[in-house]
Design an enzyme around this catalytic site. Structure first.
Site, PDB file in Angstrom:
ATOM      1  CB  VAL A 299     -10.038   1.432   1.644  1.00 53.06           C
ATOM      2  CG1 VAL A 299      -9.640   2.860   1.998  1.00 53.06           C
ATOM      3  CG2 VAL A 299     -11.553   1.343   1.466  1.00 53.06           C
ATOM      4  CG  ASN A 440       0.876 -14.224 -18.490  1.00 54.43           C
ATOM      5  OD1 ASN A 440       0.875 -15.193 -17.757  1.00 54.43           O
ATOM      6  ND2 ASN A 440      -0.132 -13.377 -18.539  1.00 54.43           N
ATOM      7  N   GLY A 491      -1.102  -5.188   1.154  1.00 59.44           N
ATOM      8  CA  GLY A 491      -1.112  -4.785   2.553  1.00 59.44           C
ATOM      9  C   GLY A 491       0.235  -4.951   3.232  1.00 59.44           C
TER      10      GLY A 491
END
Length: 560
Positions: A299, A440, A491
């Site tokens: 979320v 990459n 976060g």
């Protein structure tokens, strides 16, 4: 003392005159502007140290521009203590080699939680091999290929890297082809067998109506697409390209984001630069494991446009505190019943999405669920990877139903940047935008080309961090320079993430001080859907929704 002082003064004067004469001869030979000659011939009173410094500055402007003399690759640790690649760039500056900068790139490998030991061991070996191969590429070949190139010429550097990578891809194909031919020559070809006769149809039960079997037949599940191959060592290309861009910025005394913006705008400095809107993960709802997943993985909350990045983060930290308190006060989950593990439920779950523990829905049923969810919670502004990429029909249905109300974003469901650029299209999935990552073999030129492609399709770009994060904050500069709409950093915890948030605050402060900070527009979705746009022009739609900011990110969880 007078004679001694007078002697020192005369000696100093002679030294200055001699130095001026040498400088004038050098300037004439090198066609220096006349005003410098006039400056040297003029009468002025300076200390010898001042004269030497003035002349040093003049000579430095005539020196050869810095060129790359060496590129060094190293095996270092990322934010999780796992091996990754570091690249250092050395340049010849005024005839002396100098270490200019270094970058650490994130690895493309996912970190699985609660994974089987054999899977963990296999991925550790694959990661180690990828990093060691990348280090070897950098130290053996790439450093020679880039020697003598100016770091300011990003396009030329990226072309050299692209050519080198293509040669490695060709070598890999030839190697695999040779292995296959050897295997075919050693394995005897079995004689063709007559296929067995199909089993007889089951006997029709008494009372069974004709056609009942057809009504129970379900649409077969589309098998997953083959995973796009990642060439071992490819992270060397992206890392070196980023390191060269950072080197150019350091040598030019510019921030990296400005150099990227100049690259995107063909060396024309934009009048304004915007700070991407933050996508901050507040709750993690599922595990990154190959096992079962809940419907929602994360979320995410997006602060309201108009707030500074620092104000937005402060607001989200308060929300995070309330969420943590709520979770701590919540009763523990009930133990899973045996019924959820019986054979019948396993059969029912095949090809379906698990929305709750033991509750499964088909892809078609998921469309209705998303429509109901968005209608009930209009603060949800985006769904990321609502389906597997194979369920293209459901992507279309969801986009048609919700494209005028929220963003439908392809993350892991999208193809790689190199594949998208090769096709020259956003992709086969119907979506509002893509998550772009620097991983990459993606060069700075590739990122510019990719974001230009996204902009041309009126889609949005979300710049995200790779799975294996590092403390290198360069990706924030990339996001600002490329002008993406959102940035997804994870976060508000762990050093490698906080470093990037702090870098965003610093860039915002610099743009405010320079008067070059632009502002993002409010969220509007009607232009994302062609049908909705036509209806809006005909006056058939209500006014656009008020800006909405809380975002729930949905990840695929279909059982295969």
């Amino acid at each position: 003392m007078g004679e001694e002082g007078g002697g020192r003064s005369c000696g100093t004067t002679r030294e200055l005159q001699k130095l001026k004469q040498q400088a004038m001869e050098y300037y004439r030979e090198n066609d220096v502007p006349r005003r410098l000659e006039e400056l040297l011939n003029s009468t002025f009173y300076l200390q010898p140290a001042d004269v030497y410094g003035h002349l040093a500055n003049c000579f430095s402007k005539l020196a050869k521009p810095p060129t790359i003399c060496k590129v060094v690759g190293k095996n270092v640790l990322d934010g999780l203590g796992l091996p990754t690649l570091q690249v250092e760039i050395f340049c010849t500056v005024q005839n002396f080699p100098k270490n200019i900068c270094s970058v650490v790139i994130s690895t493309p490998f996912k970190v699985h939680e609660n994974a089987l030991p054999e899977l963990v061991e296999a991925e550790e070996l694959e990661r180690s091999d990828a990093v060691s191969t990348a280090v070897r590429w950098v130290n053996e070949t790439i450093t020679k290929e880039l020697q003598g190139l100016a770091p300011s010429n990003q396009a030329e550097v990226d072309q050299v890297l692209r050519t080198f990578f293509e040669s490695k891809v060709q070598e890999d194909k030839e190697g695999k082809g040779l292995e296959k031919s050897l295997e075919d020559s050693t394995v005897p070809t079995p004689s063709p067998l007559t296929p067995p006769l199909p089993p007889p149809p089951p006997a029709k039960k008494k009372g069974q109506k004709q056609g009942r079997k057809d009504t129970l037949t379900k649409k077969p599940m589309i098998p997953p697409e083959p995973v796009e191959p990642i060439l071992c060592g490819s992270m060397a290309i992206g890392a070196v390209s980023l390191a060269v861009a950072k080197t150019s910025a350091v040598l030019g005394n510019n921030p990296l984001y400005l150099n990227i913006a100049l690259l995107k705008h063909h060396q024309d400095q934009p009048a304004k630069l915007t700070i991407p809107l933050l996508m901050v993960s507040l709750v993690s709802c599922g595990k990154s494991s190959p096992g079962k997943l809940n419907l929602m993985k994360e979320v995410i909350c997006v602060p309201r446009p108009g707030l500074t990045a620092k104000q937005g983060v402060d607001m989200l930290l308060e929300i995070q505190k309330h969420i943590n308190k709520t979770i701590e006060m919540s009763p523990p989950p009930k133990p899973e019943t045996k019924k959820a593990h019986n054979g019948g439920n396993r059969g029912q779950s095949k090809g379906k999405y698990e929305v709750m523990m033991g509750t499964y829905k088909s892809a078609a049923e998921m469309v209705d669920l998303y429509v109901e969810l968005i209608n009930k919670f209009p603060s949800i502004i985006a769904l990321i990877d609502p389906f597997r990429k194979e369920d293209s029909e459901q992507w279309d249905s969801t986009y048609n139903a919700l494209g005028s109300k929220c963003y439908i974003i392809a993350g892991t469901a999208s193809k790689s940047i190199s594949k998208l650029l090769e096709d020259g299209n956003i992709g086969s999935l119907r979506c509002s935008g893509l998550i772009v990552k620097h991983t990459n073999q993606t060069t700075m030129s590739d990122l510019v080309e990719m974001t230009n492609l996204i902009d041309s399709k009126k889609h949005i770009a979300v710049f995200g961090s790779a799975e294996g994060e590092s403390s290198d904050d360069s990706l924030v500069d990339l996001a600002v320079g490329l002008g993406v709409r959102f940035i997804k950093l994870g976060g508000l915890s762990r050093g490698e993430r906080v470093t990037k948030y702090n870098r965003l605050f610093t860039i915002e402060e610099e743009l405010v001080q320079n008067g070059t900070l632009g502002f993002n527009e409010e969220h509007t979705f009607s232009y994302l859907n062609e049908e909705a746009e036509k209806a809006a022009m005909a006056g058939e739609l209500p006014e656009p929704l008020e800006p909405i900011f809380a975002t729930e990110v949905v990840e695929e969880s279909a059982k295969t």
